[in-house]
Design a protein around this motif. Structure first.
Motif: not given
Length: 463
Positions: A97-119
């Protein structure tokens, strides 16, 4: 020797926490630079990227701290995984949500999902490896239990479930000769002092302090009240001031403001769940959606608590108050689901907005059952010094066979140590309980009532 061991243990746990936090933050930094830093409208300079990565690390540390994600060696491995996984879901949702706020639109969510799996993958490896190293360095402590009543058996049973942390090697009755008891204390790494009369307990506690012997003590109601007292000094005489009126004016004001703000925000995600629950209840048997029941709140005031109906209509038409059991035929199929995920409690948000309840506090009890509890525990009324809560300290820290007396202690510990930070921590732990449900509240209450009937030694032990 014990002090050095504890110092080294803290160093080990701190080092493990630093590695965990460092790698998790590093994973975020990688995905930020790889997928997002150049995709935002106005890319940051170097320091802007560092600040964002630092904020992510701080959020991760706060959520891990709240859920106990750093407590290697203290929590079970499964609990560690639950805590850390839930923390990462919360942190990464906020990060997206913070990244999307900075980017001024809903950013691609796929990298966040991949990052969560890596976590998740790293968390699983970290939990396994750090747990193995910790228990190789620090095997279970060898303990002796000093007991004064049969109440100690329940404590021994609970501690025996954590053989990775505690090893109770011997037990001794407080009726034995003092010399024999002290000799046994010297043989082991610690002593559990359970349900001794106050004067006798104090003598052994002073002996443990004098000889640097680790002591685990089951507190009495009076101990919990004293722990919440303020330190003051009258000339050269130290005093403990216990005000004994629950929360003061400032605390009540802050807590009320917190309740209102929290409920207004919580209504946004809660309303769709409440609507779905209401439709499910209505479609099942066509009966009323909501169920009202008389409960007690601060100063013993009665109010009508709201819940989604989880039982058949007129489940208590004979007028007799009965607790539900696990296989209670009165509970509907829809009601079982609502109870399992605590969704039947959501309408109590409106009780909170009306000022009858608080978000966090002792769970409201029925007047007739309160009278039954008070017959065995006159102190049960002490928990009415604050408003009843939607969730509470006893609900997130207790287990399903927790005795009524121990639940009362936990409620009083909350009252005596109240803080906004503690409320936030309990709310976060409640979210974990909802996502990883165990038995229902009704099952807990049944266990509580059964335990009440065997809690007969408590009055004698509090003398």
């Amino acid at each position: 020797m014990n002090s050095k061991r504890d110092l080294y243990k803290r160093i080990v746990t701190f080092g493990a926490a630093v590695i965990l936090l460092g790698v998790i933050t590093g994973i975020f930094a990688f995905f930020w630079y790889r997928y997002y830093s150049e995709a935002i409208v106005l890319p940051y300079y170097r320091r802007g990227n560092w600040v964002l990565i630092g904020i992510y690390g701080l959020l991760t540390a706060l959520f891990f701290k709240a859920y106990g994600g750093f407590k290697v060696g203290y929590l079970k491995k499964t609990d560690m995984l639950y805590s850390q996984s839930l923390s990462m879901i919360c942190v990464n949702t906020v990060a997206y949500l913070l990244i999307s706020l900075i980017g001024r639109h809903f950013m691609n969510v796929f990298p966040i999902l991949m990052m969560t799996l890596a976590d998740f993958a790293f968390i699983a490896v970290w939990t396994f490896v750090s747990g193995k190293i910790f228990f190789l360095l620090y095997p279970p402590r060898k303990l002796v239990i000093l007991y004064g009543s049969r109440q100690a058996a329940a404590l021994v049973l609970k501690m025996s479930r954590r053989i990775d942390k505690y090893m109770i090697c011997e037990s001794v009755s407080a009726d034995e000769k003092t010399e024999k008891i002290k000799e046994l204390m010297q043989k082991y790494e610690g002593v559990i002092i359970c349900d001794l009369p106050a004067e006798q307990r104090n003598d052994f506690l002073k002996y443990c302090f004098e000889n640097s012997i680790r002591a685990y003590i089951t507190p009495k109601i009076s101990d919990i009240i004293i722990r919440g007292a303020d330190d003051i000094r009258l000339f050269d005489t130290p005093l403990l001031l216990s005000r004994n009126y629950g929360l003061d004016f400032e605390q009540r004001l802050i807590k009320r403001l917190f309740d209102i703000v929290f409920c207004i925000i919580a209504l946004v995600p809660a309303l769709p769940l409440m609507l779905a629950s209401a439709i499910a209840v209505k479609l099942h048997d066509g009966g009323p959606v909501l169920y009202r029941q008389k409960r007690l709140t601060i100063d013993g005031k009665e109010f009508d608590v709201f819940k989604f109906r989880s039982m058949i209509v007129d489940a208590e038409k004979d007028g007799v108050a009965r607790l539900a059991s696990e296989e209670d035929e009165r509970i509907t199929p829809v009601g079982k689901v609502l109870r399992k995920f605590r969704l039947d409690e959501l309408p109590q948000i409106f009780n909170i907005l009306k000022g009858e309840m608080s978000v966090v506090g002792p769970r409201p009890e029925r007047p007739e059952l309160t009278e039954e509890y008070k017959k065995e525990m006159p102190e049960f009324e002490f928990r009415l010094k604050v408003k009843a809560g939607l969730t509470g300290y006893a609900q997130v820290t207790g287990v399903y066979d927790t005795s009524p007396y121990d639940k009362l202690k936990m409620d009083l510990m909350y009252i005596e140590n109240y803080s906004v930070r503690m409320d936030l921590q309990i709310i976060l732990m409640t979210l974990k309980t909802m996502l990883f449900p165990g038995k229902t509240n009704a099952e807990e209450e049944e266990g509580v009532l059964a335990a009440l009937m065997t809690d007969t030694d408590k009055k004698e032990n509090d003398k």
